[in-house]
Write an enzyme that holds these catalytic residues in place. Structure first.
Site, mmCIF file in Angstrom:
data_model
loop_
_atom_site.group_PDB
_atom_site.id
_atom_site.type_symbol
_atom_site.label_atom_id
_atom_site.label_comp_id
_atom_site.label_asym_id
_atom_site.label_seq_id
_atom_site.Cartn_x
_atom_site.Cartn_y
_atom_site.Cartn_z
ATOM 1 N N ARG A 102 0.883 -1.179 0.000
ATOM 2 C CA ARG A 102 0.000 0.000 0.000
ATOM 3 C C ARG A 102 0.912 1.218 0.000
ATOM 4 O O ARG A 102 1.676 1.426 0.944
ATOM 5 C CB ARG A 102 -0.900 -0.010 1.234
ATOM 6 N N HIS A 129 -7.182 0.787 -6.618
ATOM 7 C CA HIS A 129 -7.412 -0.110 -5.465
ATOM 8 C C HIS A 129 -8.089 -1.387 -5.991
ATOM 9 O O HIS A 129 -9.258 -1.647 -5.715
ATOM 10 C CB HIS A 129 -8.294 0.619 -4.443
ATOM 11 N N GLN A 132 -9.987 -3.937 -3.694
ATOM 12 C CA GLN A 132 -11.304 -3.444 -3.279
ATOM 13 C C GLN A 132 -12.340 -3.732 -4.366
ATOM 14 O O GLN A 132 -13.453 -4.204 -4.077
ATOM 15 C CB GLN A 132 -11.221 -1.934 -3.013
ATOM 16 N N ASP A 220 -17.275 7.175 -1.696
ATOM 17 C CA ASP A 220 -16.034 7.040 -0.927
ATOM 18 C C ASP A 220 -15.701 8.421 -0.359
ATOM 19 O O ASP A 220 -16.329 9.431 -0.724
ATOM 20 C CB ASP A 220 -14.908 6.516 -1.848
ATOM 21 N N CYS A 260 -16.312 1.660 0.268
ATOM 22 C CA CYS A 260 -15.149 0.814 0.569
ATOM 23 C C CYS A 260 -14.751 0.892 2.044
ATOM 24 O O CYS A 260 -14.090 -0.006 2.538
ATOM 25 C CB CYS A 260 -13.975 1.219 -0.320
ATOM 26 N N ARG A 288 -13.625 -8.586 1.472
ATOM 27 C CA ARG A 288 -12.205 -8.355 1.169
ATOM 28 C C ARG A 288 -11.414 -9.639 1.425
ATOM 29 O O ARG A 288 -10.517 -10.005 0.669
ATOM 30 C CB ARG A 288 -11.645 -7.208 2.029
HETATM 31 N N1 CP Z 1 -11.186 -0.226 2.137
HETATM 32 C C1 CP Z 1 -9.932 -0.296 2.582
HETATM 33 O O1 CP Z 1 -8.983 -0.529 1.838
HETATM 34 O O2 CP Z 1 -9.810 -0.130 3.933
HETATM 35 P P1 CP Z 1 -8.445 0.062 4.733
HETATM 36 O O3 CP Z 1 -7.885 1.395 4.329
HETATM 37 O O4 CP Z 1 -8.831 0.030 6.192
HETATM 38 O O5 CP Z 1 -7.513 -1.055 4.372
HETATM 39 N N1 NVA Z 2 -9.879 6.679 -1.452
HETATM 40 C C1 NVA Z 2 -9.486 6.257 -0.130
HETATM 41 C C2 NVA Z 2 -9.677 4.782 0.024
HETATM 42 C C3 NVA Z 2 -9.330 4.209 1.352
HETATM 43 C C4 NVA Z 2 -9.500 2.735 1.414
HETATM 44 C C5 NVA Z 2 -8.043 6.644 0.110
HETATM 45 O O1 NVA Z 2 -7.223 6.486 -0.785
HETATM 46 O O2 NVA Z 2 -7.746 7.130 1.203
#
Ligand code: CP
Ligand code: NVA
Length: 307
Positions: A102, A129, A132, A220, A260, A288
């Protein structure tokens, strides 16, 4: 060797295989536990940003499949700071059988994949993502019994989550209508790539227009991780794009709501909608685990299918 960096890298057939595998692994788990398809294997998990769902579901998923996951915090790894991404990828490849990362910059995902000799999975970047999106499609498949022809409305910021969702919609034959304020809509490049994938996409500034006839309403956060300096400005622009009871009333009566998570309740979604009868938020979050088990088995097991 396959990586899982973006939905667009995968064909419809391969994605359909991943959904079938996720359903099978979920049923297997619910009937007493998974077979150790990844027995003795280790997933290295690099995190530059916080996470609840991604971290825990990958960790638990590896455990259920007979393997192990290692959490590598931002402070320990220092991607591109303490050590170059290329060196990290090559060092980790000597210890682990898969890498999930990530990151802030999508380039780090691409660099990890370039230099790694084990599969790399994108656990969220500034661009996309994909894990997701697979959980989202699994959830919609469970709910509607099919994906082809579903009308998905996304209301809010055109960020990493909606780009992967739109790519998945293209591959699975769903249509998308996206409502965002001017200045926060898909980039020209994103637009072109989605049209090139054959997505039936309509873009508007009008949230009500986007949700009309929708089977699915998705939203989101208005401010993604890394954009915190813009949060105040965004709070001024996005309120007309809140998913609330009034907006939901404009959609089909059978429409479901996805997010998400994490949710900023009272901003992009109200409590009433997030906790309402049409919300699939927690089924989606739980999925997930199952969607990612399929990705892990597909990339890391000895008996891989080739597409
Ligand atoms: N939706 C998602 O990726 O959640 P987290 O940021 O908690 O991993
Ligand atoms: N769009 C959000 C998603 C988190 C899972 C971010 O990137 O923070």
């Amino acid at each position: 060797m396959r990586h899982f960096l973006d939905i667009a890298d995968y064909s419809t057939a391969e994605l359909e295989h991943l959904i079938r595998l996720a359903i099978q692994l979920k049923q297997e788990w619910q009937s007493g536990g998974n077979r150790p398809a990844l027995g003795g294997k280790v997933l290295g998990m690099i995190f530059e940003k916080p996470s609840l769902r991604t971290r825990v579901s990958f960790d638990v998923g590896m455990l259920h499949l007979g393997g192990h996951a290692l959490y590598l915090s931002p402070a320990e790894i220092g991607l591109g700071k303490r050590e170059s991404t290329a060196d990290i990828a090559r060092v980790l490849s000597g210890y682990v059988q898969g890498i999930m990362a990530r990151v802030f910059s999508h380039k780090h995902i691409l660099d990890l994949a370039k230099w790694s000799s084990v599969p790399v999975i994108n656990g969220l970047s500034d661009a996309s993502h994909p894990c997701q999106a697979m959980a989202d499609m699994l959830t919609l498949h469970e709910h509607f019994g099919h994906l082809r022809g579903l009308r998905i409305a996304y209301v809010g910021d055109t960020n990493n989550v909606v780009l992967s969702l739109a790519q998945a919609a293209a591959r699975f034959g769903c249509t998308m209508s996206v409502a965002s304020p001017a200045g926060y809509q898909f980039s020209e490049d994103a637009h072109e790539s989605l049209y090139a994938m054959g997505l039936d996409l309509s873009v508007t500034e009008n949230a009500v227009a986007a949700v009309q006839d929708a089977d699915v309403i998705y939203t989101d956060t208005w401010t993604s991780m890394g954009q915190e300096a813009e949060a105040e400005e965004r709070r001024k622009v996005f309120p007309p794009y809140q998913v609330n009871d009034a907006l939901l009333a404009k959609a089909n009566r059978h429409a479901v709501v996805l997010h998400c998570l994490p949710a900023h309740r009272g901003e992009e979604i109200t409590d009433a909608v997030a906790d309402g009868e049409q919300s699939l938020l927690f089924q989606q979050a739980a999925n997930r685990l199952h969607a990612q088990k399929a990705i892990l088995v597909h990339l890391m097991s000895e008996n891989q299918l080739h597409f």
